[in-house]
Design a protein around this motif. Structure first.
Motif, PDB file in Angstrom:
ATOM      1  N   PHE A  11       4.791   4.017   2.645  1.00 26.61           N
ATOM      2  CA  PHE A  11       4.611   2.626   2.217  1.00 26.61           C
ATOM      3  C   PHE A  11       4.102   1.767   3.370  1.00 26.61           C
ATOM      4  O   PHE A  11       4.537   1.947   4.516  1.00 26.61           O
ATOM      5  N   ARG A  12       3.280   0.803   3.051  1.00 29.50           N
ATOM      6  CA  ARG A  12       3.015  -0.328   3.950  1.00 29.50           C
ATOM      7  C   ARG A  12       3.175  -1.611   3.141  1.00 29.50           C
ATOM      8  O   ARG A  12       2.497  -1.794   2.122  1.00 29.50           O
ATOM      9  N   VAL A  13       4.067  -2.493   3.588  1.00 26.86           N
ATOM     10  CA  VAL A  13       4.221  -3.811   2.978  1.00 26.86           C
ATOM     11  C   VAL A  13       3.550  -4.824   3.888  1.00 26.86           C
ATOM     12  O   VAL A  13       3.788  -4.833   5.096  1.00 26.86           O
ATOM     13  N   VAL A  14       2.702  -5.661   3.293  1.00 24.97           N
ATOM     14  CA  VAL A  14       1.889  -6.606   4.060  1.00 24.97           C
ATOM     15  C   VAL A  14       2.336  -8.026   3.754  1.00 24.97           C
ATOM     16  O   VAL A  14       2.579  -8.381   2.589  1.00 24.97           O
ATOM     17  N   ALA A  15       2.450  -8.838   4.798  1.00 22.83           N
ATOM     18  CA  ALA A  15       2.653 -10.282   4.654  1.00 22.83           C
ATOM     19  C   ALA A  15       1.384 -10.959   5.158  1.00 22.83           C
ATOM     20  O   ALA A  15       1.007 -10.784   6.324  1.00 22.83           O
ATOM     21  N   ARG A  16       0.737 -11.699   4.312  1.00 24.69           N
ATOM     22  CA  ARG A  16      -0.467 -12.399   4.731  1.00 24.69           C
ATOM     23  C   ARG A  16      -0.115 -13.524   5.703  1.00 24.69           C
ATOM     24  O   ARG A  16       1.030 -13.973   5.765  1.00 24.69           O
ATOM     25  N   ALA A  17      -1.102 -13.990   6.453  1.00 23.01           N
ATOM     26  CA  ALA A  17      -0.878 -15.090   7.402  1.00 23.01           C
ATOM     27  C   ALA A  17      -0.234 -16.273   6.677  1.00 23.01           C
ATOM     28  O   ALA A  17      -0.718 -16.723   5.643  1.00 23.01           O
ATOM     29  N   GLY A  18       0.902 -16.722   7.213  1.00 19.72           N
ATOM     30  CA  GLY A  18       1.603 -17.851   6.615  1.00 19.72           C
ATOM     31  C   GLY A  18       2.408 -17.505   5.378  1.00 19.72           C
ATOM     32  O   GLY A  18       3.027 -18.391   4.779  1.00 19.72           O
ATOM     33  N   GLY A  19       2.414 -16.233   4.974  1.00 24.24           N
ATOM     34  CA  GLY A  19       3.124 -15.846   3.761  1.00 24.24           C
ATOM     35  C   GLY A  19       4.238 -14.865   4.040  1.00 24.24           C
ATOM     36  O   GLY A  19       4.752 -14.764   5.152  1.00 24.24           O
ATOM     37  N   LEU A  49       0.852  -1.177   0.000  1.00 25.77           N
ATOM     38  CA  LEU A  49       0.000   0.000   0.000  1.00 25.77           C
ATOM     39  C   LEU A  49       0.892   1.233   0.000  1.00 25.77           C
ATOM     40  O   LEU A  49       1.952   1.234   0.628  1.00 25.77           O
ATOM     41  N   ARG A  50       0.446   2.302  -0.660  1.00 28.68           N
ATOM     42  CA  ARG A  50       1.300   3.484  -0.727  1.00 28.68           C
ATOM     43  C   ARG A  50       0.506   4.696  -1.198  1.00 28.68           C
ATOM     44  O   ARG A  50      -0.612   4.589  -1.683  1.00 28.68           O
ATOM     45  N   ARG A  51       1.120   5.847  -1.092  1.00 30.54           N
ATOM     46  CA  ARG A  51       0.723   7.068  -1.764  1.00 30.54           C
ATOM     47  C   ARG A  51       2.003   7.740  -2.251  1.00 30.54           C
ATOM     48  O   ARG A  51       3.111   7.304  -1.902  1.00 30.54           O
ATOM     49  N   TYR A  52       1.851   8.802  -3.036  1.00 28.74           N
ATOM     50  CA  TYR A  52       3.046   9.443  -3.601  1.00 28.74           C
ATOM     51  C   TYR A  52       2.768  10.911  -3.867  1.00 28.74           C
ATOM     52  O   TYR A  52       1.682  11.298  -4.304  1.00 28.74           O
ATOM     53  N   GLY A  53       3.775  11.728  -3.591  1.00 30.82           N
ATOM     54  CA  GLY A  53       3.719  13.138  -3.947  1.00 30.82           C
ATOM     55  C   GLY A  53       5.115  13.708  -3.987  1.00 30.82           C
ATOM     56  O   GLY A  53       6.078  13.080  -3.517  1.00 30.82           O
ATOM     57  N   GLN A  54       5.258  14.890  -4.564  1.00 33.03           N
ATOM     58  CA  GLN A  54       6.579  15.506  -4.629  1.00 33.03           C
ATOM     59  C   GLN A  54       6.495  16.988  -4.299  1.00 33.03           C
ATOM     60  O   GLN A  54       5.452  17.631  -4.455  1.00 33.03           O
ATOM     61  N   PHE A  55       7.632  17.507  -3.845  1.00 34.40           N
ATOM     62  CA  PHE A  55       7.721  18.868  -3.343  1.00 34.40           C
ATOM     63  C   PHE A  55       9.005  19.505  -3.847  1.00 34.40           C
ATOM     64  O   PHE A  55       9.987  18.808  -4.152  1.00 34.40           O
ATOM     65  N   THR A  56       9.013  20.831  -3.910  1.00 32.70           N
ATOM     66  CA  THR A  56      10.282  21.539  -3.993  1.00 32.70           C
ATOM     67  C   THR A  56      10.696  21.903  -2.569  1.00 32.70           C
ATOM     68  O   THR A  56       9.847  22.216  -1.722  1.00 32.70           O
ATOM     69  N   LEU A  57      11.986  21.846  -2.323  1.00 34.95           N
ATOM     70  CA  LEU A  57      12.525  22.138  -1.003  1.00 34.95           C
ATOM     71  C   LEU A  57      13.669  23.123  -1.155  1.00 34.95           C
ATOM     72  O   LEU A  57      14.596  22.898  -1.937  1.00 34.95           O
ATOM     73  N   THR A  58      13.601  24.216  -0.417  1.00 40.35           N
ATOM     74  CA  THR A  58      14.666  25.213  -0.401  1.00 40.35           C
ATOM     75  C   THR A  58      15.386  25.112   0.943  1.00 40.35           C
ATOM     76  O   THR A  58      14.869  25.573   1.968  1.00 40.35           O
ATOM     77  N   PRO A  59      16.566  24.470   0.987  1.00 40.34           N
ATOM     78  CA  PRO A  59      17.241  24.241   2.275  1.00 40.34           C
ATOM     79  C   PRO A  59      17.528  25.521   3.053  1.00 40.34           C
ATOM     80  O   PRO A  59      17.474  25.524   4.282  1.00 40.34           O
ATOM     81  N   ALA A  60      17.835  26.613   2.344  1.00 42.08           N
ATOM     82  CA  ALA A  60      18.206  27.847   3.048  1.00 42.08           C
ATOM     83  C   ALA A  60      17.078  28.374   3.916  1.00 42.08           C
ATOM     84  O   ALA A  60      17.314  28.964   4.977  1.00 42.08           O
ATOM     85  N   THR A  61      15.841  28.143   3.491  1.00 40.17           N
ATOM     86  CA  THR A  61      14.688  28.664   4.227  1.00 40.17           C
ATOM     87  C   THR A  61      13.838  27.566   4.858  1.00 40.17           C
ATOM     88  O   THR A  61      12.988  27.858   5.703  1.00 40.17           O
ATOM     89  N   GLY A  62      14.057  26.328   4.426  1.00 39.85           N
ATOM     90  CA  GLY A  62      13.210  25.235   4.879  1.00 39.85           C
ATOM     91  C   GLY A  62      11.852  25.207   4.209  1.00 39.85           C
ATOM     92  O   GLY A  62      10.979  24.421   4.592  1.00 39.85           O
ATOM     93  N   GLU A  63      11.655  26.064   3.192  1.00 35.15           N
ATOM     94  CA  GLU A  63      10.355  26.136   2.526  1.00 35.15           C
ATOM     95  C   GLU A  63      10.081  24.864   1.733  1.00 35.15           C
ATOM     96  O   GLU A  63      10.923  24.388   0.967  1.00 35.15           O
ATOM     97  N   LEU A  64       8.890  24.327   1.922  1.00 39.09           N
ATOM     98  CA  LEU A  64       8.458  23.117   1.241  1.00 39.09           C
ATOM     99  C   LEU A  64       7.186  23.451   0.473  1.00 39.09           C
ATOM    100  O   LEU A  64       6.206  23.916   1.054  1.00 39.09           O
ATOM    101  N   ALA A  65       7.198  23.240  -0.847  1.00 37.18           N
ATOM    102  CA  ALA A  65       6.040  23.573  -1.676  1.00 37.18           C
ATOM    103  C   ALA A  65       5.627  22.339  -2.470  1.00 37.18           C
ATOM    104  O   ALA A  65       6.437  21.752  -3.198  1.00 37.18           O
ATOM    105  N   GLN A  66       4.374  21.947  -2.338  1.00 37.46           N
ATOM    106  CA  GLN A  66       3.890  20.762  -3.036  1.00 37.46           C
ATOM    107  C   GLN A  66       3.764  21.028  -4.524  1.00 37.46           C
ATOM    108  O   GLN A  66       3.281  22.078  -4.956  1.00 37.46           O
ATOM    109  N   LEU A  67       4.189  20.058  -5.327  1.00 39.65           N
ATOM    110  CA  LEU A  67       4.084  20.132  -6.780  1.00 39.65           C
ATOM    111  C   LEU A  67       2.829  19.405  -7.256  1.00 39.65           C
ATOM    112  O   LEU A  67       2.285  18.554  -6.537  1.00 39.65           O
ATOM    113  N   PRO A  68       2.349  19.696  -8.451  1.00 36.57           N
ATOM    114  CA  PRO A  68       1.172  18.985  -8.963  1.00 36.57           C
ATOM    115  C   PRO A  68       1.426  17.481  -9.045  1.00 36.57           C
ATOM    116  O   PRO A  68       2.571  17.030  -9.212  1.00 36.57           O
TER     117      PRO A  68
END
Length: 214
Positions: A116-124, A36-55
Motif C-alpha cells: 500500500f501507499r497512502v498519499v496526502a496531497r499538499a495541505g490535505g 495506491l496498491r497491488r494485491y496477490g495471494q499465496f499458499t504457505l506451508t510453515p513446515a517447509t517455508g514453501e510459498l506458492a502464488q495463487l491465480p
C-alpha cells in the motif's frame, strides 16, 4: 525486521523500490482517498517455508468485518513479477506463517499480500483506513512499515471488540512490524498529513493477512 533477517541497506532499498510501481485503488478514490496498491495471494506451508502464488482473484472481505466493503468483490492490479520474486518478501511471509501457527494449528495457510501507499496531497490528508475501526476477517493481520515521506500521523491502534484500546503506536522506523490477532481485535490507522504543507506526503506499508483455507 531488518535486524531479524540481517537485511542490508541495499537489500531494503531494492525491496522498498517496489512501492514506486503501484496502481490506483479506485475504490478508495471513490471515497476521496488517494491510495495506491497491488494485491496477490499465496499458499504457505510453515513446515517447509514453501510459498506458492495463487491465480489472481478479486479481493473479498467476509461479512461482519469491514463495514465499507464486506462481501464486495474488489479488483486490484496484481503483484509484479519482480515483487513476487523478491527474497525478502518470501522471508517476511514465511515468518508470518510461523506466527500464525501460534494462534491456530494448520498445515497450510493462505497469505493475502497488499503493498500500500497512502498519499496526502499538499495541505490535505490521507486516510489509511477510511472504514475506521474494523477487522479483516482473517486470523493474523500484520503491517510492516516500508517508509514515510514528509508525513506526520498514521498512528496504528488495536482495539478490543467491545471498544477499549489495547495498543497504539506510530510505525516510524522502516521495517517496524505490528501484528494483531484479527479474530479477537479491531484495528484502525489515523490520517497522515504533510509535515511541510506545501508538499505531498506518503506512507508505504506492506499488509499481509493469513487465514486457514476453507
Amino acid at each position: 525486521m531488518k535486524a531479524h533477517f540481517g537485511t542490508g541497506e541495499d537489500e531494503w532499498a531494492r525491496f522498498a523500490a517496489h512501492w514506486q510501481d503501484l496502481a490506483q485503488d479506485r475504490y478508495a478514490a471513490e471515497r476521496g482517498t488517494c491510495r495506491l496498491r497491488r494485491y496477490g495471494q499465496f499458499t504457505l506451508t510453515p513446515a517447509t517455508g514453501e510459498l506458492a502464488q495463487l491465480p489472481d482473484t478479486p479481493f473479498v472481505q467476509p461479512d461482519r468485518s469491514n463495514p465499507l466493503y464486506a462481501d464486495a468483490d474488489r479488483h486490484f492490479a496484481p503483484l509484479t513479477d519482480a515483487f513476487v520474486a523478491d527474497p525478502l518478501l518470501h522471508s517476511i511471509v514465511a515468518l508470518l506463517g510461523h506466527v500464525a501457527g501460534a494462534l491456530d494449528s494448520a498445515a497450510c495457510w493462505i497469505a493475502k499480500v497488499h503493498p500500500f501507499r497512502v498519499v496526502a496531497r499538499a495541505g490535505g490528508e490521507g486516510q489509511p483506513t477510511p472504514e475506521g475501526r474494523h477487522r479483516d476477517g482473517m486470523t493474523l493481520v500484520s503491517s510492516l512499515l516500508v517508509g514515510r515521506n514528509n508525513a506526520t500521523g498514521g498512528r496504528s491502534t488495536v482495539f478490543a471488540p467491545d471498544g477499549p484500546e489495547l495498543l497504539s503506536a506510530t510505525l516510524a522506523e522502516p521495517a517496524s512490524l505490528l501484528l494483531s490477532d484479527d479474530r479477537r481485535t479491531l484495528h484502525a490507522v489515523s490520517p497522515i498529513r504533510p509535515l511541510d504543507s506545501s508538499r505531498p506526503a506518503h506512507r508505504d506499508v506492506l499488509v499481509v493477512t493469513t487465514l486457514i483455507p476453507a
